[in-house]
Design an enzyme around this catalytic site. Sequence first.
Site, short mmCIF file in Angstrom:
data_model
loop_
_atom_site.label_atom_id
_atom_site.label_comp_id
_atom_site.label_asym_id
_atom_site.label_seq_id
_atom_site.Cartn_x
_atom_site.Cartn_y
_atom_site.Cartn_z
N ASP A 162 0.84 -1.18 0.00
CA ASP A 162 0.00 0.00 0.00
C ASP A 162 0.88 1.24 0.00
O ASP A 162 2.04 1.19 0.43
CB ASP A 162 -0.91 0.00 1.23
CG ASP A 162 -2.02 1.04 1.16
OD1 ASP A 162 -2.26 1.56 0.05
OD2 ASP A 162 -2.63 1.34 2.19
N ILE A 165 0.50 8.76 2.47
CA ILE A 165 1.30 9.93 2.84
C ILE A 165 1.24 10.09 4.36
O ILE A 165 0.16 10.09 4.96
CB ILE A 165 0.78 11.21 2.16
CG1 ILE A 165 0.88 11.08 0.64
CG2 ILE A 165 1.56 12.43 2.65
CD1 ILE A 165 0.29 12.25 -0.11
N HIS A 166 2.40 10.21 5.00
CA HIS A 166 2.49 10.45 6.44
C HIS A 166 3.43 11.62 6.68
O HIS A 166 4.26 11.94 5.83
CB HIS A 166 3.02 9.22 7.17
CG HIS A 166 2.10 8.04 7.12
ND1 HIS A 166 1.05 7.89 7.98
CD2 HIS A 166 2.09 6.96 6.31
CE1 HIS A 166 0.41 6.76 7.70
NE2 HIS A 166 1.02 6.18 6.69
N ARG A 167 3.30 12.24 7.85
CA ARG A 167 4.23 13.31 8.16
C ARG A 167 5.54 12.69 8.66
O ARG A 167 5.55 11.85 9.56
CB ARG A 167 3.64 14.32 9.12
CG ARG A 167 3.53 13.94 10.56
CD ARG A 167 2.87 15.08 11.35
NE ARG A 167 2.98 14.89 12.78
CZ ARG A 167 2.00 15.07 13.64
NH1 ARG A 167 0.81 15.45 13.22
NH2 ARG A 167 2.20 14.90 14.94
N GLU A 230 -3.32 1.60 -3.45
CA GLU A 230 -3.84 2.80 -4.09
C GLU A 230 -3.04 3.24 -5.32
O GLU A 230 -3.50 4.10 -6.08
CB GLU A 230 -3.92 3.96 -3.09
CG GLU A 230 -5.15 3.94 -2.21
CD GLU A 230 -4.92 3.17 -0.91
OE1 GLU A 230 -3.84 2.54 -0.78
OE2 GLU A 230 -5.82 3.18 -0.06
N GLU A 286 -1.28 21.65 10.54
CA GLU A 286 -2.11 20.61 9.98
C GLU A 286 -3.30 21.22 9.25
O GLU A 286 -3.56 22.43 9.34
CB GLU A 286 -2.60 19.67 11.10
CG GLU A 286 -1.47 18.88 11.77
CD GLU A 286 -0.99 17.71 10.94
OE1 GLU A 286 -1.45 17.55 9.79
OE2 GLU A 286 -0.16 16.93 11.44
#
Length: 484
Positions: A162, A165-167, A230, A286
């Site tokens: 998979d 997007i992560h910080r 995705e 954020e």
Amino acid sequence: MAGMDLRGALERLRALPGQLLETESEVDPIAELSGVYRHVGAGGTVMRPTKEGPAMLFRNVRGHPDAQVVIGLLASRKRVAALLDCPPEELGKRLWHCVDHPVPPVVTEAPPPCRQVVHRADGPGFDLNRLLPAPTNTPDDAGPYITMGMCYATHPDTGLSDVTIHRLCIQGSDELSIFFTPGARHIGAMADRAEALGRPLPISVSIGVDPAISIGSCFEPPTTPLGYDELAVAGALRGEPVELCRCLTIRERAIANAEYVIEGEIVPGVRVREDQNSHTGFAMPEFPGYTGPASSRCRLIKVRALTHRRSPILQTCIGPSEEHVSMAGIPTEASIYGMIENAMPGRLQNVYCASPGGGKYMAVLQFKKSAPSDEGRQRQAALLAFSAFSELKHVFLVDEDVDCFDLGDVLWAMNTRFQGDADIVTIPGVRCHPLDPSSDPACSPGIRDHGIACKTIFDCTVPFSQKERFRRARFLDVDPEKWL
């Protein structure tokens, strides 16, 4: 648009008036770069003054003579539409179709563009701070952030992969922190399982990719359940599979035409504080428009290598900008549209996850009542929207004669077709999103835990039996060209 990468996207924008601004003036990536773009084109929930404007390419980044930084590539729905070859109002429907007709990625054995230059972490002088022009958005940030890194990993049990997007915050010369919202992302579940097995989780981070990948990677359950890659959405958008390459130092793959690729492993049993170097108490801005608190429970990525193209372009975004609205909101529109279309075909005309909600908190549903039996189904559609996307907080329902993409028109409907004592439906005590500061017991005694909210439906539709009373003024439909 087949074969698109970040450089191809920039070339397309250069051909579109007013969509790309390029500068040779030196910029400091530490707070200054984002401070500039706030005024140029950030938009979204960024503190005013801001506006929606062109993407911006910084060619002269202080401390990084061989690299460039692009920001705001997707910070305009019109620009996203141009890059995906789709009318702006049809983007959600297009993505929904792509989810149902995926084109899985393939592995190429050809030398990938992302590996023109190789830096191994065990080599002399390896330092992520020197190799990556990663910006901080504000002076309060925990550190330099990778905000547009496509994280790719594989489940230890199923072997299914998979992208998400992560910080990611640079914590040392070969270390990154990665933040997982509890229960919200598939790679978090993969890391949990690998940790339970006492094993590291190999992970690649591809930066600077085809916009179709950036948009497609932002789908969430139930639309794309655990095991759904995705990257197959991006393949469907382009009509050809995304090409992956095998990593050099870990058993994982990365996006072959990326500008940068970080190869590493999530270390089991280790948690780090996000602001361990800056001690600001904050993470980064954020999407709701506030700077989030630094997490003390971030996972640690031990970096094994960094590869990149020659003269690489790092892609970044401002967390609360219109870019987040595009990346989070358009897949959310697709999820909501698909859920409702499957349940009650032909009634939902369109969905817009509007900018004031950051693409997550607010949706406008354009609903058509064609028969007396459709009365009440509009509220059922709102309930389905909440089930399709758990982080949604407010749903506005409007009729088919209201432009759901024009919030002025939505507020007109609210002012002329809505009564507060009859047309508000509240659902208290439902888990929503932890980044909403009002979703906290401090704001309401009825909230039991942080992240719980009252979901609300604002029904601004006309009762079917009274449609004639609410017919809008009809004008002669003419082509004004001869008078302009």
